[in-house]
Design an enzyme around this catalytic site. Structure first.
Site: not given
Ligand code: OAD
Length: 230
Positions: A53, A104, A173
């Site tokens: 991340y 998310h 998506t």
């Protein structure tokens, strides 16, 4: 004003230079989902997760919104636009979208691993987190990302937005991930549903009324044409 609700995924940020997840050049071809996007992965090797991340954050900070994001802001002149995004970048906000819901989580935010309400935004000039960086409750900081297998706290709010839509738009998506893809079942009958994606996408509830087979920037221009706004 009519309500135009958009569901976006990684594809809308692809032209900004961020990798999508699935497919030949996708992130999940380079990293194992189980290692970096599940709570089990976090317990096994938190250092690897933090590094993953940290890299994503540093990449995202180098990017700019593209016309896919910007066109949605322009639509706010004509519609009450609400964007539900699966993306953890904040390119919709940076483009100027007023109403954005992150299903998310967000890359630039971190939280206590023990208490999800103890969250804060990292400063852009110091946005790496490491083992030993603690929240105010003394617990390790973790990314404020909703990992696979975790509850999706914003889902109920997203359903409310979808149920109110007069026009629904899906951009970039693969509709592979639930519950996000399940939002489509809440689109009211008779509501036009546009799907913008350069590749074929399976429509799990048979809701799509118009396919716009283009990349996001071109597809959003086409959408604006189809909505007959100019
Ligand atoms: P995917 O990688 O599954 O799908 C990306 C979609 O974008 C595909 O349908 C591509 O065809 C399309 N695409 C590629 N380039 C595009 C472009 N320039 N313009 C428009 N579309 C383009 O990504 P998501 O569906 O967003 O979750 O993935 C959903 C979730 O799975 C993510 O939020 C992430 C991931 O694992 C977590 O990490 C929790």
């Amino acid at each position: 004003m009519k309500k135009l609700v958009v569901l976006t995924g990684a594809g809308i940020s692809a032209e900004s230079g961020l990798a999508v997840f699935r497919g030949s050049n996708g992130l999940w071809g380079k990293y194992r989902v189980d290692d970096v996007a599940t709570i089990e992965g976090w317990y096994r090797n938190p250092e690897l997760v933090l590094q993953f991340y940290n890299e994503r954050r540093s990449e995202a900070l180098k990017t700019e919104p593209n016309y896919g994001h910007i066109g949605l802001v322009q639509l706010e002149k004509y519609f009450d636009v609400k964007v539900i995004t699966q993306n953890v970048d904040e390119l919709h906000e940076r483009a100027g979208s007023k109403n954005v819901l992150h299903l998310h989580g967000r890359l630039m935010w971190v939280r206590s691993e023990k208490n999800e309400s103890l969250r804060f935004k990292l400063p852009e000039d110091d946005c790496e987190i490491h083992i030993g960086d603690k929240a105010s409750d003394g617990a390790q900081l973790r990314p404020d990302i909703v990992w696979f297998g975790e509850a999706v706290p914003m889902f109920e709010s997203a359903i409310e937005w979808v149920e109110e839509a007069d026009i629904f738009v899906i951009i970039g998506t693969s509709l592979n991930v639930y519950p996000a893809a399940g939002l489509l079942q809440y689109v009211k009958r008779g509501v036009p549903v546009y799907l913008i994606d350069p590749n074929p996408v399976n429509d799990p509830y048979g809701k799509v009324t118009t396919y716009i087979n283009m990349v996001a920037s071109e597809g959003v221009k086409q959408l604006i044409d189809e909505l007959k706004l100019r």
